[in-house]
Write an enzyme that holds these catalytic residues in place. Sequence first.
Site, PDB file in Angstrom:
ATOM      1  CG  ASP A   1      -2.211  -0.315   1.080  1.00  0.00           C
ATOM      2  OD1 ASP A   1      -2.482  -0.930   0.036  1.00  0.00           O
ATOM      3  OD2 ASP A   1      -3.022   0.028   1.943  1.00  0.00           O
ATOM      4  CG  PHE A   2       4.751   3.114   2.300  1.00  0.00           C
ATOM      5  CD1 PHE A   2       4.310   4.174   3.071  1.00  0.00           C
ATOM      6  CD2 PHE A   2       6.049   3.141   1.812  1.00  0.00           C
ATOM      7  CE1 PHE A   2       5.129   5.239   3.358  1.00  0.00           C
ATOM      8  CE2 PHE A   2       6.873   4.209   2.084  1.00  0.00           C
ATOM      9  CZ  PHE A   2       6.416   5.262   2.858  1.00  0.00           C
TER      10      PHE A   2
ATOM     11  CG  PHE B   1      -1.035   1.680  -4.912  1.00  0.00           C
ATOM     12  CD1 PHE B   1      -1.177   1.050  -6.140  1.00  0.00           C
ATOM     13  CD2 PHE B   1      -1.957   2.653  -4.554  1.00  0.00           C
ATOM     14  CE1 PHE B   1      -2.219   1.381  -6.991  1.00  0.00           C
ATOM     15  CE2 PHE B   1      -2.998   2.996  -5.399  1.00  0.00           C
ATOM     16  CZ  PHE B   1      -3.129   2.351  -6.617  1.00  0.00           C
ATOM     17  CG  ASP B   2      -1.076   5.010  -0.603  1.00  0.00           C
ATOM     18  OD1 ASP B   2      -1.885   4.636  -1.474  1.00  0.00           O
ATOM     19  OD2 ASP B   2      -1.252   4.843   0.614  1.00  0.00           O
TER      20      ASP B   2
ATOM     21  CB  SER C   1     -35.702  -7.730 -17.110  1.00  0.00           C
ATOM     22  OG  SER C   1     -37.009  -8.024 -17.464  1.00  0.00           O
ATOM     23  CG  LEU C   2     -32.374 -12.319 -17.740  1.00  0.00           C
ATOM     24  CD1 LEU C   2     -31.406 -13.009 -16.794  1.00  0.00           C
ATOM     25  CD2 LEU C   2     -32.150 -12.808 -19.160  1.00  0.00           C
TER      26      LEU C   2
ATOM     27  CD  GLU D   1     -23.427 -15.789 -17.366  1.00  0.00           C
ATOM     28  OE1 GLU D   1     -23.908 -14.758 -16.865  1.00  0.00           O
ATOM     29  OE2 GLU D   1     -23.131 -15.904 -18.558  1.00  0.00           O
TER      30      GLU D   1
ATOM     31  CE  LYS E   1     -32.077 -12.571 -11.846  1.00  0.00           C
ATOM     32  NZ  LYS E   1     -32.069 -11.413 -10.985  1.00  0.00           N
TER      33      LYS E   1
ATOM     34  CG  ASP F   1     -30.103  -9.383  -5.259  1.00  0.00           C
ATOM     35  OD1 ASP F   1     -30.624  -8.636  -6.104  1.00  0.00           O
ATOM     36  OD2 ASP F   1     -30.642  -9.668  -4.178  1.00  0.00           O
TER      37      ASP F   1
ATOM     38  NE  ARG G   1     -33.153  -3.183 -15.360  1.00  0.00           N
ATOM     39  CZ  ARG G   1     -33.311  -4.238 -16.128  1.00  0.00           C
ATOM     40  NH1 ARG G   1     -33.968  -4.125 -17.248  1.00  0.00           N
ATOM     41  NH2 ARG G   1     -32.820  -5.379 -15.779  1.00  0.00           N
TER      42      ARG G   1
ATOM     43  CE1 TYR H   1     -25.937 -10.375 -24.247  1.00  0.00           C
ATOM     44  CE2 TYR H   1     -27.272  -8.610 -23.323  1.00  0.00           C
ATOM     45  CZ  TYR H   1     -27.022  -9.522 -24.324  1.00  0.00           C
ATOM     46  OH  TYR H   1     -27.874  -9.577 -25.397  1.00  0.00           O
TER      47      TYR H   1
ATOM     48  CE  LYS I   1     -26.509 -14.285 -19.245  1.00  0.00           C
ATOM     49  NZ  LYS I   1     -25.364 -13.454 -18.898  1.00  0.00           N
TER      50      LYS I   1
ATOM     51  CE  LYS J   1     -36.033 -13.453  -8.434  1.00  0.00           C
ATOM     52  NZ  LYS J   1     -35.658 -12.087  -8.167  1.00  0.00           N
TER      53      LYS J   1
ATOM     54  CB  CYS K   1     -43.598  11.106  19.773  1.00  0.00           C
ATOM     55  SG  CYS K   1     -42.324  10.253  20.706  1.00  0.00           S
TER      56      CYS K   1
ATOM     57  CB  CYS L   1     -42.729  13.113  24.138  1.00  0.00           C
ATOM     58  SG  CYS L   1     -42.418  13.543  22.417  1.00  0.00           S
TER      59      CYS L   1
ATOM     60  CB  CYS M   1     -40.345  12.255  17.920  1.00  0.00           C
ATOM     61  SG  CYS M   1     -40.591  13.341  19.324  1.00  0.00           S
TER      62      CYS M   1
ATOM     63  CB  CYS N   1     -38.804  12.937  23.050  1.00  0.00           C
ATOM     64  SG  CYS N   1     -39.319  11.324  22.528  1.00  0.00           S
TER      65      CYS N   1
HETATM   66  S1  IVH Z   1     -27.979 -11.333 -18.367  1.00  0.00           S
HETATM   67  C1  IVH Z   1     -30.572  -9.945 -21.862  1.00  0.00           C
HETATM   68  N1  IVH Z   1     -26.581 -12.392 -16.425  1.00  0.00           N
HETATM   69  O1  IVH Z   1     -30.630  -9.885 -13.485  1.00  0.00           O
HETATM   70  C2  IVH Z   1     -29.825 -10.530 -20.733  1.00  0.00           C
HETATM   71  N2  IVH Z   1     -28.229 -10.768 -15.854  1.00  0.00           N
HETATM   72  O2  IVH Z   1     -33.704  -9.578 -14.919  1.00  0.00           O
HETATM   73  C3  IVH Z   1     -29.303  -9.524 -19.809  1.00  0.00           C
HETATM   74  N3  IVH Z   1     -28.322 -10.228 -13.451  1.00  0.00           N
HETATM   75  O3  IVH Z   1     -31.167  -6.994 -15.318  1.00  0.00           O
HETATM   76  C4  IVH Z   1     -29.023  -9.953 -18.434  1.00  0.00           C
HETATM   77  N4  IVH Z   1     -26.689 -11.569 -12.832  1.00  0.00           N
HETATM   78  O4  IVH Z   1     -29.368  -6.936 -13.556  1.00  0.00           O
HETATM   79  C5  IVH Z   1     -27.563 -11.527 -16.743  1.00  0.00           C
HETATM   80  N5  IVH Z   1     -25.224 -13.373 -14.808  1.00  0.00           N
HETATM   81  C6  IVH Z   1     -26.187 -12.513 -15.136  1.00  0.00           C
HETATM   82  C7  IVH Z   1     -26.843 -11.729 -14.172  1.00  0.00           C
HETATM   83  C8  IVH Z   1     -27.876 -10.866 -14.567  1.00  0.00           C
HETATM   84  C9  IVH Z   1     -27.580 -10.672 -12.427  1.00  0.00           C
HETATM   85  C10 IVH Z   1     -29.413  -9.249 -13.312  1.00  0.00           C
HETATM   86  C11 IVH Z   1     -29.359  -8.123 -14.296  1.00  0.00           C
HETATM   87  C12 IVH Z   1     -30.621  -8.226 -15.072  1.00  0.00           C
HETATM   88  C13 IVH Z   1     -31.507  -9.055 -14.191  1.00  0.00           C
HETATM   89  C14 IVH Z   1     -32.398  -9.934 -15.009  1.00  0.00           C
END
Ligand code: IVH
Length: 667
Positions: free
Chosen positions: A32-33, A35-36, A81-82, A111, A113, A115, A134, A224, A286, A310, A404, A407, A422, A428
């Site tokens: 780190d040092f 690098f800085d 979206s998917l 893959e 997903k 969150d 998005r 993607y 996919k 999911k 509240c 109080c 409040c 209070c």
């Molecule tokens: S592919 C057209 N791959 O899930 C395909 N999406 O409703 C585009 N997400 O909006 C998405 N992990 O925010 C893809 N490995 C992954 C993902 C992923 C999370 C999210 C993404 C997307 C939503 C799908």
Amino acid sequence: MEEVKQRIDALRKNIEDWNYQYYVLAQPTISDFDFDGQLKELEKLEAGHPEYYDPHSPTQRVGNDINRNFVQVEHLYPMLSLSNTYSEGEITDFYNRVKKALNEDFEIVCELKYDGTSISLLYENGALQRAITRGDGTRGDDVTANIRTIKSIPLRLHGDNYPPLFEIRGEILLPWKAFNQLNEERAETGEALFANPRNAAAGSLKTLNPQMVAQRKLDSYLYYLLGDNLPCDGHYENLEAARTWGFKISDAMRKCRTLEEVFAFINYWNTERKNLPVATDGIVLKVNSIKQQLNLGWTAKSPRWAIAYKFQAESAETRLNSVDFQVGRTGTITPVANLEPVLLSGTIVKRASLHNADIIESLDLHIGDLCYVEKGGEIIPKITGVNKEARFMMGPKVKFIKKCPACKTALVREPDEAAWYCPNAAGCEPQIKGMIEHFVSRKAMNINAGEETVETFYTAGLIKNVADLYELKMEDIFRLERWGEKSAVNFIESIQLSKQIPYDRVLYALGIHFVGETVAKRLAKAFPSMDELMRATAEQLIAVEEIGERIAGSVRTYFANENNRELIERLRLHGLQLSLGEEVLAGRTDVLQGKTFVISGVFTEHSRDEYKELIEKNGGKNTGSVSAKTDFILAGENMGPAKLEKGEKLGIQIISEREFLEMILKP
Ligand code: IVH
């Protein structure tokens, strides 16, 4: 001149390589040092040679101070979206549909997903041009300045076999650890907590000050690629290529040829995902070949070549017995559901968060209802719905209170905020007690008193605010039940000792909304006495690094209040430190500049907190856990064996308290 340019180029390249090794590969190759040091050199050269300015320089990742609203930009390709499913049967249906439509061999890429919040990045000639959220799928917010602060996102790509223009999409994430830390800090400053890392990541990206975003430790996974000249026909192979260009691509990505392989992937990650440092909520399937993807095409909403499976959020059904409304020390009202105890992912749940008034309203909740309780990515279980069919005798509707609960003052709500407050801070009871508890706490004035003591003194009518603590007399305490001479002496002693607590901690102890430990330190440094701080205008406050309008507003409101100013005058009369003392200022050095310490074990010459303070006073940094970024472990007796082992493994210097003191006392 040429030499300077060459040095700048070399520094830029090296620094980006080190960032990549650290943030993408998680394998740092420089301390780190050092690098800085290199980053500082680059900053200096760039400042002296504005003609070589480059928005893609790693120095630009810190963001600038300009506060601007986001510009809306149209996506090159709409962000669809998917389609989602929770059912294994529907995964089989999807597979068979693809098989039938293609009528040839195909591969499915599985893959995780992730969150977080989705992002679209545009690269032109190997440089990050634009980052868009998005939005509504057609237009999103231009958050480029914020995205630049995320170290795992390359500003310039490695190698040269990337297309001249392409888009890459992925997820911006706040890892669990950073999420928990952020919420702890927010709890400390009385800010509303983020319900989950997804909200925290999305909220962070929409923060107007990129410097604040830079502090948030956001991360990314890209999944993607879109563009006319992608290197391969395979989605999987393209992502592997993108990995070599410097993007963070998940290792949990498999090409499957059969449905069994797909289910094996799903089953494995269904449990294994709990060990990941980031939140995931499912699996994405996919079709690998882009040609085949085009053949399958899209519906109006989502591609036919992909589907998301999911994971079931762990949920249970239980009865709502009552709702409590709690008042925090800063006056925020939090609704909490009391439930019939129920087992949910291994723990008994009795209470669940109801978040705010809008959520209660949208649930149409009645006492006695059978509710669904979920523990998804969230830390606190939440009520997600009501089983309306199970209602036979409806209890009273749950209404958010208008006054509240303590109080009876009418609650208020700031425009754009979900929480009700409040406003009666000075009158209070839970707020007063909460404020005193905060004031005496270890990190604040370190007075020998816990919740129970505050309660006793308050109920006995001995204290109504923090200044009253300094007017307590031995005989007052003595008369109280369960207080002996010794405990009373100890208590009075710790009150006396608290008068030595430095000004920045006194400032933190006051419990001003949004002024946590770090902000208090910053303010104390910029305004070295309480008087100067009290006089500071909003503009002067905002001019301080990381102080924005919200904090400035809160500080101004606090000092505008007559009660608060009176309180401070009383604290001043009692001899509290309301300025950075000469000796404190004099005690500051830079000898530990850039050095990161972890303290472990028990010490004889000073307390742990004193060592922490000494490290900071001398320019060093304290962290809680040992990592490749740690420079020294300050080890006392009985140091934790895990820390010792990790430190040794990483080759970190382990020093005794004597060695440490020598380090800072050396002329
Ligand atoms: S592919 C057209 N791959 O899930 C395909 N999406 O409703 C585009 N997400 O909006 C998405 N992990 O925010 C893809 N490995 C992954 C993902 C992923 C999370 C999210 C993404 C997307 C939503 C799908």
